[in-house]
Scaffold this active site. Sequence first.
Site, PDB file in Angstrom:
ATOM      1  N   HIS A  52       1.708   4.540  -2.849  1.00  0.00           N
ATOM      2  CA  HIS A  52       1.837   5.991  -2.657  1.00  0.00           C
ATOM      3  C   HIS A  52       3.201   6.481  -3.146  1.00  0.00           C
ATOM      4  O   HIS A  52       3.305   7.530  -3.796  1.00  0.00           O
ATOM      5  CB  HIS A  52       1.695   6.338  -1.174  1.00  0.00           C
ATOM      6  CG  HIS A  52       0.293   6.353  -0.656  1.00  0.00           C
ATOM      7  ND1 HIS A  52      -0.733   7.048  -1.269  1.00  0.00           N
ATOM      8  CD2 HIS A  52      -0.261   5.765   0.444  1.00  0.00           C
ATOM      9  CE1 HIS A  52      -1.841   6.883  -0.575  1.00  0.00           C
ATOM     10  NE2 HIS A  52      -1.591   6.115   0.462  1.00  0.00           N
ATOM     11  N   HIS A  82       3.397   6.892  -6.772  1.00  0.00           N
ATOM     12  CA  HIS A  82       2.657   8.073  -7.210  1.00  0.00           C
ATOM     13  C   HIS A  82       3.581   9.287  -7.222  1.00  0.00           C
ATOM     14  O   HIS A  82       3.489  10.155  -8.107  1.00  0.00           O
ATOM     15  CB  HIS A  82       1.467   8.291  -6.279  1.00  0.00           C
ATOM     16  CG  HIS A  82       0.326   9.047  -6.875  1.00  0.00           C
ATOM     17  ND1 HIS A  82      -0.836   9.320  -6.180  1.00  0.00           N
ATOM     18  CD2 HIS A  82       0.140   9.615  -8.103  1.00  0.00           C
ATOM     19  CE1 HIS A  82      -1.664  10.000  -6.943  1.00  0.00           C
ATOM     20  NE2 HIS A  82      -1.095  10.191  -8.119  1.00  0.00           N
ATOM     21  N   HIS A 108       0.830  -1.206   0.000  1.00  0.00           N
ATOM     22  CA  HIS A 108       0.000   0.000   0.000  1.00  0.00           C
ATOM     23  C   HIS A 108       0.863   1.254   0.000  1.00  0.00           C
ATOM     24  O   HIS A 108       0.675   2.157  -0.829  1.00  0.00           O
ATOM     25  CB  HIS A 108      -0.918  -0.010   1.226  1.00  0.00           C
ATOM     26  CG  HIS A 108      -1.799   1.184   1.350  1.00  0.00           C
ATOM     27  ND1 HIS A 108      -3.127   1.181   0.975  1.00  0.00           N
ATOM     28  CD2 HIS A 108      -1.556   2.445   1.810  1.00  0.00           C
ATOM     29  CE1 HIS A 108      -3.653   2.376   1.190  1.00  0.00           C
ATOM     30  NE2 HIS A 108      -2.716   3.164   1.704  1.00  0.00           N
ATOM     31  N   GLU A 109       1.815   1.312   0.923  1.00  0.00           N
ATOM     32  CA  GLU A 109       2.661   2.508   1.004  1.00  0.00           C
ATOM     33  C   GLU A 109       3.564   2.635  -0.224  1.00  0.00           C
ATOM     34  O   GLU A 109       3.872   3.751  -0.651  1.00  0.00           O
ATOM     35  CB  GLU A 109       3.477   2.489   2.295  1.00  0.00           C
ATOM     36  CG  GLU A 109       2.646   2.487   3.577  1.00  0.00           C
ATOM     37  CD  GLU A 109       1.603   3.594   3.633  1.00  0.00           C
ATOM     38  OE1 GLU A 109       1.831   4.670   3.027  1.00  0.00           O
ATOM     39  OE2 GLU A 109       0.564   3.392   4.285  1.00  0.00           O
TER      40      GLU A 109
END
Length: 663
Positions: free
Chosen positions: A457, A460, A453-454
């Site tokens: 990010h 991104h 999940h991290e």
Amino acid sequence: MTDNPLLAQWNSPFGMPPFDEIEMQHFAPAFDAALAEAKANTDRIAANPDQPTFANTIAGMEFGETLIDRVSSVFYHLAGTQSDAAIEEMSRDLSPRLAAFYSDVLQDQALFARVDTLWEQRDRFDLAPEEARVLELYHRMFVRAGAALDEPGRKRLSQIMQRLAQLGTTFSQNLLADERDWSVALGEDDLAGLPDDLRETMKTEDGWALSLSRSVVVPFLESSTRRDLRETAWKAWTARGANGGATDNREVAAEILALRHERAQLLGYDDFASYKLDGEMAKTPDNVRDLLMGVWGPARTKAMADADRLRSLIAADGQNHDLAGWDWRFYAEKLRHIEHDFDVAALKPYFTLNGMIDAMFDVSARLFGLSFRKLDIPLPHPDAMAWEVLRGDAHVGVFIGDYFARPGKRSGAWCSRLRHQAGPVRPIVTNVCNFAKGNPALLTFDDARTLFHEMGHALHHLLSEATYPMVSGTSVARDFVELPSQLYEHWLSEPQILRQHARHYRTGEPIPQDLLDKLLAAETFGQGFSTVEYIASALVDLDFHTGEPPADPMAAQAETLARIGMPDAIPMRHATPHFAHIFSSDGYSAGYYSYMWSEVMDADAFAAFRETGDVFDPEMAAKLATHIYSAGGTRPPEELYTAFRGRMPGPEALMQGRGLTAG
């Protein structure tokens, strides 16, 4: 002050902060100098006698605060990962000071006049699409900061923002103190049922200790056969921020809610939720409530059915107590074992931290052509690791991982950046987690999902190709920002990734096919519980910020939970006194729903890959990179998603992915 490393030119590799030279005494003079430089820049723009243009106004502001951004990013990274008394004291002093500075800038009438003129005359300028988007966001930012209010309104709004900054810092520090200061010493007899790796994590010089680190509490609740100690742990975990005394957050939360409401009304909105959602994808509180309640019914039904099965297991154990909050995870693990012949303890040896880091890097290579080269450079903490990110021979950025729990580190997991991408400037990105340290560090499957999940990010940020910081990386609508992170989680569950990277820490053997099959078959197990605990928190957040603010947030929380029929044995994921997402800052306030709003898109986006027959389909991956990961906020999120998928999604894929559909 070239002897201050925060103010000197950073000639370190990749322009990294010189962490081996930075000391606490450097920050105060560095903030003084940075704020003075930023004020001089905005004063110069505001006083410019030339007619406003994008270049002499917007671009001037975009690139005029590099020093304050540089100093702040280093300080707040340290405040989150290795806080101590000195850092906490400086945070308390800085928060209102920075809030006052930004209020002064965004309420400066001469500066706003230039921005407003550009906005009103935007059709006269030959602006590139990204420039037009940045101008729109700047004008909106000034208006929402009170620049269009009369002088008394501006003054009051500035006071509110300074007080909110103070309160957010207080809330965070209170929560950290409660987590840091609580522990229970345990003896050999208190460890019944605990797996070996958890025992090792809890080991101290004098025996063992139960702490409030999530990486300890959750597996303890899942495995301890000592119901009395599970109750002790659960009650301490759910009472964080509500223990009375100096660290109690209940009155802090009430004041925050009242000030947010006043802020929204000053700016012409009915309530804070209406203010916050204006400009987000959801648009209105009613749209948020419709999504959450549409999923709540099926999730609650599933959770209640699960509760009945857990009560049957309690009875089968010869116990006569009802299902309590400290029983759910313990008996849920028993039920998972019965239904899926699945033992978490048997799975964990295959999920080493290093193996899962290799897995997430492998996915990045397959989707986006990235590679990661380990770096030996000064880092903010000895536990941290760093890699240069490359595409071919081209430098993409620097990625830092700081993965282990320790005293002084804020709980949870997050992604931040030490330098944003803007034009040719490449980012420095950090992922922070709180895994239990071991030799090697072994993860649960949920831990591995957090890691992915991290990383979503981080990608991104790393893949961003914007010109201006305002729309770079994760600078997107709050209910769009979780799309890249939650989407990236899906590739963790792909058998080809798990077969390659989930390997036993002793033998190196890949995860056995039967265990892999059980893991994948059990993926939707417990989704009733997790969906209910999440939606309850999201609805409480929404209710707090819709209509008049509650004088007693705890009573208002209880009213919301009673109205929706919250099962007694399931706690909110984040109860009010420790709901840092919405009270430590405005980040997720009236926006905790955004995880589920983004999940509607991430489930649909991964379905697009599945429809090709190849979850690493090159054409689909290229579209994903172009329209989602690289685009930042250069266009409205609806346009970006539609450019990727061809349409906006419905909730069907989400419901199916959570196992909440019939059959």
